[in-house]
Design a protein around this motif. Structure first.
Motif, mmCIF file in Angstrom:
data_model
loop_
_atom_site.group_PDB
_atom_site.id
_atom_site.type_symbol
_atom_site.label_atom_id
_atom_site.label_comp_id
_atom_site.label_asym_id
_atom_site.label_seq_id
_atom_site.Cartn_x
_atom_site.Cartn_y
_atom_site.Cartn_z
ATOM 1 N N LEU A 131 -15.383 6.316 -2.996
ATOM 2 C CA LEU A 131 -15.319 5.594 -3.727
ATOM 3 C C LEU A 131 -13.485 5.041 -3.658
ATOM 4 O O LEU A 131 -13.505 5.711 -4.492
ATOM 5 C CB LEU A 131 -16.401 4.396 -4.175
ATOM 6 C CG LEU A 131 -17.647 4.797 -3.519
ATOM 7 C CD1 LEU A 131 -18.502 3.839 -4.671
ATOM 8 C CD2 LEU A 131 -17.983 4.299 -2.871
ATOM 9 N N ARG A 133 -11.996 1.415 -5.047
ATOM 10 C CA ARG A 133 -12.663 0.052 -4.368
ATOM 11 C C ARG A 133 -11.007 -0.959 -4.166
ATOM 12 O O ARG A 133 -11.606 -2.169 -4.296
ATOM 13 C CB ARG A 133 -13.081 -0.949 -6.227
ATOM 14 C CG ARG A 133 -14.381 -0.391 -6.041
ATOM 15 C CD ARG A 133 -15.368 -0.247 -5.453
ATOM 16 N NE ARG A 133 -15.584 -2.273 -5.949
ATOM 17 C CZ ARG A 133 -15.728 -2.739 -4.959
ATOM 18 N NH1 ARG A 133 -16.191 -3.002 -3.434
ATOM 19 N NH2 ARG A 133 -16.706 -4.271 -5.757
ATOM 20 N N CYS A 134 -9.947 -0.606 -4.995
ATOM 21 C CA CYS A 134 -9.076 -1.036 -3.800
ATOM 22 C C CYS A 134 -8.979 -0.375 -2.553
ATOM 23 O O CYS A 134 -7.674 -1.217 -1.793
ATOM 24 C CB CYS A 134 -7.514 -0.608 -4.361
ATOM 25 S SG CYS A 134 -7.463 -0.167 -6.257
ATOM 26 N N GLY A 135 -9.547 -0.550 -2.349
ATOM 27 C CA GLY A 135 -10.239 -0.605 -0.058
ATOM 28 C C GLY A 135 -8.736 0.189 0.324
ATOM 29 O O GLY A 135 -7.633 -0.423 1.224
ATOM 30 N N TYR A 137 -8.390 2.937 1.677
ATOM 31 C CA TYR A 137 -9.196 3.764 3.005
ATOM 32 C C TYR A 137 -8.244 4.485 4.656
ATOM 33 O O TYR A 137 -8.247 5.321 4.941
ATOM 34 C CB TYR A 137 -10.316 3.367 3.262
ATOM 35 C CG TYR A 137 -11.627 3.015 2.401
ATOM 36 C CD1 TYR A 137 -12.082 4.841 1.277
ATOM 37 C CD2 TYR A 137 -12.101 1.632 2.012
ATOM 38 C CE1 TYR A 137 -12.853 4.347 0.646
ATOM 39 C CE2 TYR A 137 -13.462 2.358 1.171
ATOM 40 C CZ TYR A 137 -13.349 3.098 0.328
ATOM 41 O OH TYR A 137 -14.673 3.034 -0.791
ATOM 42 N N GLN A 138 -7.615 2.622 4.935
ATOM 43 C CA GLN A 138 -7.171 3.403 5.633
ATOM 44 C C GLN A 138 -5.922 4.036 5.848
ATOM 45 O O GLN A 138 -5.865 4.943 6.474
ATOM 46 C CB GLN A 138 -6.473 2.205 6.388
ATOM 47 C CG GLN A 138 -5.679 2.053 7.606
ATOM 48 C CD GLN A 138 -5.483 0.034 8.596
ATOM 49 O OE1 GLN A 138 -6.512 -0.764 8.506
ATOM 50 N NE2 GLN A 138 -4.335 0.652 9.013
#
Ligand code: FES
Ligand code: FES
Lengths: 155, 712
Positions: A131, A133-135, A137-138
């Motif tokens: 995971l 949480r800061c995102g 992912y890209q």
């Protein structure tokens, strides 16, 4: 007493054998790059390599790693995969708060060490247990692909 | 540079009162008299002999990138060598106050860059002027003949490094009337700049609050009440004390703390605690089911506090068509990646704290109260932090207070660490809300009137912010984005029904916009659909007078290919929201996969004023979308018998990498001052996806998260 190796160093662990490897690494050995995020194999922040396999250290009791080789973010081998992943992570400016990133990098290096040319689906599969949480992912996806591409050219 | 001069420099802009204030030397002399301080470090900037420049970053770095963007502002004016820039996070001190927030030291409201924009540039410009003056004096030339360049002062065939001039420059008076560069002269601001904190974070070297090491440090975990509002009646620690490594069991205000040598011992000890709780009857019956029924009934009552009254209260009476919609939003935990933690060393007459906090001055005061000290006797070391999203800006300083109570009682250095379960169940949530809307349309689909009733807890009631932001029974954070909408809606009436609950409430990334934007943007779509108008075209009509909104909307529409054909099984949806001074529009492209919503692409357009670091804006919009999308798709806390059902990431689901859409971020060029970036990307994503799902399936999701809906 459990015996194992962390980043090449022999460890004799005397505390409770059900102690998760995560806390042995952080509290007893004093390496804090490996992070605590959930304690139940849900977030990947605690990912280390055990005999080269990406492993969630928060649910791995030290009794289960007797004699095994553990590598943490501080002790990644100085390999082409490690270098490629670090370079790609900086190039893509992946990190934000950075808390999940040691775990992300441990998962990414384990993936590329086994499979230097993963497909998009394989990247998603290998990285979706971590995971962020800061995102980020890209940029994680982009960085894994960049690292993979550079591994192909340098060999 | 002289410290006092830098204080002057900061006060020139912030107006904060700093008389009698000085910075501690070596991190321990904060209770000393100023007379003993010889050349204390100045507030924002230090230049070393080797030409490294250390910028003291006055905001918490918790992912948003201030540790790069604030130094960029300083260095733009200072003309130093960017590769020689280092950073340090500021501790608690009035000089580091937020210019927009009355000088209180707060990282929040998406204001870090915006409030620092002039201040940090001025700091750099003043320092540069003093360095040039120092060289001019040495070389006996006029300062106008010299310039600063990449860490050196040059002119008349001479060259001296900033490092060699710093001592002399420090003794000069602070220059008045320093001019800042015009945007056209910027070399660094506006250029994509990689993060200064990335290498250490990639190598796992960054020390977060949870990583703090101190001599004789004990780890503490707390057993909090399993039911909101409950208190310890009695407890039995016999089994706990038998566990190897456990050192203390201590009752504190919020529960029972177990201390040990390391987390595992403390946590194992806590698992063995036997506690009897005093549960108030109203807590015992508290459930989401009950709240749902109560809130929905309340929304129909006429007694809400008036936020905005309609010009014509009977506007809906002659409607040809009426849309009635009830929405429900769940409690949400912030679930930052780094669990809450706080390290405290309480000493005789002073204390030191290590924590990642968005409001160090509030926490400092709270800690001082618990420890029986003056705030100035409590030093807070701001640690790099694994996310916050509002949770680390708690007016009650809950976890800091817990840690201080434990340290005071145990009389040893203590690191309090929360488990993920503590975090999910520990309260301070985005509150649950119900909205009820009634919209009247004429036969052509024109809006005649729009009534909105909002039911939920107040975030600010009972906090120091109440007097500023709760007026006439209306908490501004509950209704932002409703009565102040930029849409031209005739006869808009908004009422707020405030509910009191024992569940602690708090701001969650983008605060009130987390729910108000969803209701507004999905209803605007529904009204457009009722008269068969294109959602973008319909918004253009209602926003005709607002050039900023139109530019953002048009950019998002253009870049997303709005109106162009999509493969079968896919649909687009749009939303546009203003928050924290920034307008952000998003177009989401969705399909259903195995009966569940899948978001493939998001095209975002944003006007956030002047962009300091384009990479930060891009990262933060991606981040805000990921955060909001995870919540919209999956996240929900439910209450049962006064406690929270969910406990960890297996049942409080958030976005995973496989769920992440491809996000493209487009910036509307602007010459305005910077506005917010960290939060404004969150509000549009849920309604954009909901609108796309409605276009695809005809279903309008009224209850969040979307996982609760049967889509296929
Ligand atoms: S801490 Fe191990 S997976 Fe989350
Ligand atoms: S970078 Fe913050 S959680 Fe991943």
């Amino acid at each position: 007493m459990a015996k194992f190796y962390v980043n090449g160093e022999a460890i004799q662990f005397n505390a409770a054998p059900d102690t998760p490897l995560l806390w042995a690494i952080r509290d007893h050995i004093g390496l804090t790059g490996t992070k605590f995020g959930c304690g139940m194999a849900q977030c990947g922040a605690c990912t280390v390599h055990v005999n080269g396999e990406a492993t969630r250290s928060c649910v791995t009791p030290v009794s289960a790693i007797e004699g095994k080789r553990v590598n943490t973010i501080e002790g990644l081998p100085d390999s082409p995969v490690t270098k490629a992943v670090r370079a790609a992570w900086l190039d893509k400016d992946v990190v934000q708060c950075g808390y999940c990133q040691p775990g992300q990098i441990m998962s990414a290096t384990a993936l590329l060490a086994k499979n230097p040319k993963p497909t998009d689906e394989q990247i998603d599969e290998a990285m979706s247990g971590n995971l962020c949480r800061c995102g980020t992912y890209q940029r994680i996806r982009d960085a894994v692909k960049t690292a993979s591409a550079s591994l192909g050219t340098k060999k | 540079m002289n410290r006092r001069d830098f204080l002057k420099s900061s006060t020139a802009l912030s107006g904060a009162l700093v008389i009698g204030f000085y910075l501690p030397a070596g991190g321990r002399a904060f209770a000393q008299a100023p007379a003993k301080m010889v050349y204390p470090p100045n507030a924002f900037l230090r230049i070393a002999k080797d030409n490294t420049v250390t910028v003291v970053v006055k905001h918490l770095e918790f992912g948003q990138g201030v540790q790069t963007s604030l130094p960029m502002l300083v260095c733009e004016e200072l003309e130093c060598d960017w590769t020689k820039v280092k950073t340090e996070l500021a501790g608690s001190n009035p000089v580091y106050g937020n210019v927009f927030m009355g000088g209180f030291q707060i990282t929040g409201g998406s204001s870090s860059v915006a409030n620092s924009f002039d201040q940090m540039r001025l700091v750099g410009a003043q320092a540069r002027t003093m360095l040039i003056q120092a060289a001019a004096t040495q070389w006996k030339v006029k300062p106008e003949t010299l310039k600063a360049e990449n860490g050196f002062v040059v002119g008349g065939g001479k060259k001296a490094s900033f490092g060699s001039l710093a001592d002399a420059a420090m003794k000069l008076p602070l220059p008045e009337g320093v001019k800042l560069k015009e945007p056209g002269q910027w070399k660094l601001v506006g250029k994509p700049t990689r993060r200064l904190d990335a290498p250490d974070k990639v190598d796992g070297k960054t020390v977060f609050g949870i990583d703090v090491k101190r001599p004789n440090l004990h780890t503490a975990v707390v057993m909090h009440a399993p039911v909101f509002g409950a208190q310890v009646k009695s407890f039995n620690a016999d089994k706990v004390k038998a566990i190897p490594g456990v050192t203390h069991v201590i009752e504190i205000t919020s529960g029972v703390a177990v201390l040990g040598k390391g987390y595992w011992a403390a946590k194992t000890g806590r698992d063995a605690l036997e506690i009897e709780w005093d549960i108030p009857p109203e807590s015992a019956t508290l459930s989401t089911e009950r709240l749902r029924a109560d809130y929905r009934a309340e929304a129909k009552k006429p007694n809400g506090a008036v936020v905005k009254a309609a010009a014509n209260a009977d506007a809906l009476k002659g409607a040809a068509k009426t849309i009635v919609a009830e929405y429900e939003f769940p409690f949400l935990a912030h679930a930052a990646m780094e669990p809450l933690n706080c390290t405290v060393e309480a000493r005789e007459g002073s204390a030191e704290i290590w924590a990642g906090t968005q409001m160090p001055s509030v926490d400092q005061a709270a800690a001082a109260k618990v420890l029986g000290l003056q705030p100035a006797q409590v030093k807070i070391n701001t640690m790099t932090t694994g996310g916050g999203f509002g949770r680390r800006a708690n007016p009650n300083s809950d976890w800091i207070v817990d840690a201080c109570e434990i340290a005071k009682a145990a009389k040893v250095p203590v690191k309090l660490v929360w488990s993920r379960e503590d975090d999910i169940r520990g309260g301070y949530y985005r509150p649950m809300y119900v909205h009820r809307a009634e919209i009247g349309l004429d036969a052509q689909g024109n809006i005649l009137g729009w009534n909105l009733d909002i039911v939920g807890q107040s975030i600010l009631a009972g906090t120091p912010f109440e007097s500023m932001m709760v007026k006439g029974g209306v908490d501004a954070t509950s209704v932002e984005g409703t009565a102040d909408t930029k849409y031209e809606i005739p006869n808009l009436a908004v009422k707020l029904h405030t509910v009191a609950l024992p569940v602690p409430a708090l701001w969650w990334r983008s605060v009130g916009h987390t729910h108000t934007a969803y209701v507004m943007e999905t209803l605007i779509d529904e009204v457009a659909a009722a008269s068969k108008q294109d959602p973008v075209e319909f918004r253009r009509k209602l926003l005709a007078k607002d050039a900023k909104f139109l530019a953002v909307l048009n950019l998002a529409a253009e870049k997303s290919g709005w109106g162009s054909a999509l493969p079968p099984g896919r649909a687009r949806g749009v939303a546009i929201v203003e928050s924290f001074g920034t307008v952000c529009a998003q177009v989401a492209e969705v399909s259903l996969e195995n009966g569940a919503p899948k978001v493939h692409r998001v095209t975002a357009a944003i006007d956030c004023g002047t962009v300091v670091n384009p990479l930060t804006v891009e990262a933060q919009v991606q981040s805000a979308i990921a955060y909001g999308l995870g919540a919209a798709l999956y996240s929900e806390l439910t209450l049962k018998q006064g406690g929270v059902v969910q406990s960890n990431f297996h049942d409080y689901r958030v976005l995973r990498l496989s769920d992440m859409p491809r996000v493209a971020v487009h910036v509307v060029p602007s010459g305005n001052k910077p506005s917010g970036v960290g939060e404004p990307g969150t509000p549009p994503i849920a309604p954009a996806v909901a609108n796309a799902l409605a276009a695809l399936t005809g279903k309008r999701a009224r209850v969040l998260p979307f996982a609760n809906e049967k889509w296929a």
